[in-house]
Motif scaffolding. Structure first.
Motif, PDB file in Angstrom:
ATOM      1  N   TYR A  65       0.876  -0.771   0.238  1.00 12.79           N
ATOM      2  CA  TYR A  65      -0.045  -0.104  -0.324  1.00 12.79           C
ATOM      3  C   TYR A  65       0.757   1.475   0.046  1.00 12.79           C
ATOM      4  N   ALA A  66       2.247   1.300   0.167  1.00 16.69           N
ATOM      5  CA  ALA A  66       3.064   1.838   0.833  1.00 16.69           C
ATOM      6  C   ALA A  66       4.058   1.738  -0.426  1.00 16.69           C
ATOM      7  N   ASP A  67       5.712   1.901   0.257  1.00 18.21           N
ATOM      8  CA  ASP A  67       6.323   1.655  -0.837  1.00 18.21           C
ATOM      9  C   ASP A  67       8.039   1.706  -0.021  1.00 18.21           C
ATOM     10  N   ASN A  68       8.900   1.096  -0.585  1.00 17.21           N
ATOM     11  CA  ASN A  68      10.140   0.758   0.513  1.00 17.21           C
ATOM     12  C   ASN A  68      10.835   1.577   0.971  1.00 17.21           C
ATOM     13  N   ILE A  69       9.897   2.726   0.250  1.00 17.40           N
ATOM     14  CA  ILE A  69      11.116   4.291   0.616  1.00 17.40           C
ATOM     15  C   ILE A  69      10.122   4.255   2.073  1.00 17.40           C
ATOM     16  N   VAL A  70       9.057   4.459   1.639  1.00 20.71           N
ATOM     17  CA  VAL A  70       7.980   4.805   3.125  1.00 20.71           C
ATOM     18  C   VAL A  70       8.669   3.584   4.369  1.00 20.71           C
ATOM     19  N   LYS A  71       9.181   1.961   4.035  1.00 22.49           N
ATOM     20  CA  LYS A  71      10.017   1.348   4.722  1.00 22.49           C
ATOM     21  C   LYS A  71      10.511   1.819   5.282  1.00 22.49           C
ATOM     22  N   VAL A  72      11.934   2.259   5.106  1.00 24.32           N
ATOM     23  CA  VAL A  72      12.808   3.289   5.322  1.00 24.32           C
ATOM     24  C   VAL A  72      12.399   4.005   6.047  1.00 24.32           C
ATOM     25  N   TYR A  73      11.937   5.232   6.164  1.00 22.38           N
ATOM     26  CA  TYR A  73      11.793   5.866   7.175  1.00 22.38           C
ATOM     27  C   TYR A  73      11.179   5.153   8.493  1.00 22.38           C
ATOM     28  N   SER A  74       9.696   4.747   7.999  1.00 26.93           N
ATOM     29  CA  SER A  74       8.844   3.979   9.002  1.00 26.93           C
ATOM     30  C   SER A  74       9.755   3.058   9.627  1.00 26.93           C
ATOM     31  N   THR A  75      10.894   2.197   9.438  1.00 27.34           N
ATOM     32  CA  THR A  75      12.000   1.486  10.485  1.00 27.34           C
ATOM     33  C   THR A  75      12.750   3.084  10.384  1.00 27.34           C
ATOM     34  N   SER A  76      13.512   3.885   9.879  1.00 30.17           N
ATOM     35  CA  SER A  76      14.549   4.829  10.334  1.00 30.17           C
ATOM     36  C   SER A  76      14.096   5.532  11.453  1.00 30.17           C
ATOM     37  N   VAL A  77      12.178   5.714  11.921  1.00 32.00           N
ATOM     38  CA  VAL A  77      11.777   5.938  13.246  1.00 32.00           C
ATOM     39  C   VAL A  77      11.687   5.664  14.323  1.00 32.00           C
TER      40      VAL A  77
END
Lengths: 357, 357
Positions: free
Chosen positions: A303-315
């Motif tokens: 539903y989103a993408d890898n970029i959102v995934k990376v931001y999410s895990t970084s936060v």
């Protein structure tokens, strides 16, 4: 059970909005008459809001699950050394994810009936790509044992931030999705900010890493980035396909590859002490958490993408640091504040950069 | 002499383009007939290019002068302790700047004749604002002696980065010039990046600064930012006014305030040992350099703005660090690399943010 409740809440969302995706796509296929346009606009607004809501829910779930993951690891370290075999734990995670996908699918079949998009049977053409991410992760995990010859554990934590760059680069190259220049700048900042937040008095050692260490770190970052981007490509290839079916096939191959890992590394231990030897309450909580995080990652890919995934895990990484500082009574460093500032600006720029396209 | 050559090169530029500013402004005043439009467009392109070139030259000059300034300080520290009085050196800097402005003005009068814009005589209305920046700097320099009660020297270096934020905030509030949101984000990054580049194992001490130290650091940052923004406001108030006349008046008040400082702090030393006691070759070079940097700052205020000034001096700070690492044979830290990365992205974003307006 908390576990099922959690998955259901994501699923409810999926039930509510997944069909509107199809509706919208079928609308798009037709050439609309002028009078249909306003209807389409309303539909589109509703669709966008639903999409945005679902994206936010899965991203938030991933952030919370990843944060609690690291806190569980800290907790388990306090409780003592790992006494269970890591390979059986990984296998359990894959099996649990697989089981959850099947349970959810069962509910969907009851409500919607079996359709082309939610049936489990598949073609060779569809399924042939699914083992690749699991294989890439296996190679990466094998390399992980060797990189410690050249880099110590804190140094490895810092080098892992290369994943951010590799994911961004591969995302652009493989998925051919354009990030605006501002968003690219934001991604570099995300990497710099995460690394800054992790700085301590020993961090400079990492600059003395021998060439072999750098090469391995870069190869691992590329493998990890490639696996992530590839998973997104598979999941997005057929947007109307039910995510739980896609997950089922991903996790089946995850189970298979982890079974091979058990045979290679822990066959004797499992034979002598049993499959679940050394499992404690924390082990079980960690397996549960990893399973849910894994599912959240898939959802974010869908539903989103890898970029959102990376931001999410970084936060999540930063949140974990704040929480563990509060738990341990340490003081946050200046570097951590600066890192958080840079990451916050990066997140702002990522969304500001999107608006200008 | 290098000194005059340097000032002349800026002046030649000034002679070439300063009048086209007036031309352009007088063109703007008239309502143009359609046939005049293409002429105006050509004029505008030429004007923009000249403006851009001049802006680049003064910014580059400021960067180079500020870099060499810090290197001279390192050199002078190696050579031993300062034996001259700092107040007489400051007075000499102001006098030298004043003298240079007068020499350059003399040449301009010979070429252009004395006009309304380049004559030295002024009205009370114009001159009344000129002492304010010098007064602000005097208060700031007095505070500087007291802040060391609460903060050590490396801590003070880190707190000085607050100047970046205060300049940005005051620039927006007082000059009412809009920075785009991306440019604001870039400015926060500039501050975070500069601070990151300066991090070392002792930097965390600064977080233990008592409240009084923080308050003084913030007040000093506000004074310094206010003085800078105020100088820009004075210089830009009358765009057609010759910068050397404006400098002359700024520096005359600088001399006056520094004379007061000599009387308060070093009257006995000057009386007993003479005005130039303890001056060495390095002292003279530092005075020369400070004078030229001061003139470059004025030029940047006239032809660019405080934001460009802050970027320029920040880049100079990083350049200095690189050069002094090469000179001393130290290794650059990971924090320094991360800081440089963040500052580079900030510079990129500052110009990318401009284009989107």
């Amino acid at each position: 059970m908390n576990l099922t409740a959690d998955t259901n809440s994501v699923e409810k969302d999926e039930d509510g909005t997944a069909r509107s995706v199809d509706d919208f796509e079928s609308l798009r296929g037709k050439s609309l008459s002028p009078s249909d346009n306003s209807l389409a606009a309303v539909e589109e607004t509703k669709f966008d809001r639903g999409k945005w809501k679902r994206k936010s829910v899965v991203t938030l779930a991933l952030t919370i699950l990843t944060s609690s993951q690291s806190i569980l690891i800290v907790w388990s370290k306090r409780a003592g050394k790992y006494e269970y075999s890591v390979t059986t734990a990984n296998f359990s995670v894959e099996s649990l994810k697989c089981a959850i996908s099947l349970v959810v699918l069962g509910r969907i079949w009851k409500i919607e009936g079996v359709t082309e998009d939610n049936r489990l049977t598949t073609t060779l053409n569809e399924v042939i790509l699914y083992p690749i991410p699991a294989a890439l992760y296996l190679v990466k995990n094998l390399l992980q044992y060797y990189i410690f010859v050249y880099v110590d554990a804190p140094g490895y934590q810092i080098l892992k931030n290369l994943n951010i760059i590799s994911t961004g680069v591969l995302y652009r190259i493989i998925l051919k999705k354009r990030l605006s220049e501002i968003q690219c700048a934001a991604f570099i900042l995300l990497c710099a900010g995460c690394t800054t937040a992790q700085l301590n008095s020993n961090s400079d050692h990492v600059l003395q890493t021998p060439v072999q260490g750098w090469v391995m770190a870069i190869v691992m970052a590329l493998l990890s980035g490639f696996a992530g981007v590839y998973t997104e490509a598979i999941i997005k290839k057929r947007p109307s396909r039910n995510i739980n079916v896609q997950n089922f096939w991903l996790y089946i191959f995850g189970m298979a590859f982890n079974a091979v890992a058990i045979l290679i590394q822990d066959f004797d231990a499992v034979m002598n002490k049993g499959f679940f030897h050394g499992y404690s309450l924390i082990t079980i909580l960690m397996i549960l958490n990893h399973a849910l995080s894994g599912i959240a990652v898939s959802m974010v890919m869908k539903y989103a993408d890898n970029i959102v995934k990376v931001y999410s895990t970084s936060v999540a990484m930063l949140l974990t640091a704040v929480v563990s500082v509060f738990l341990s009574g340490f003081q946050l460093s200046l570097a951590f504040f600066l890192g958080i500032t840079v990451v916050s600006v990066a997140i702002y720029l990522h969304s500001a950069g999107k608006l200008q396209r």
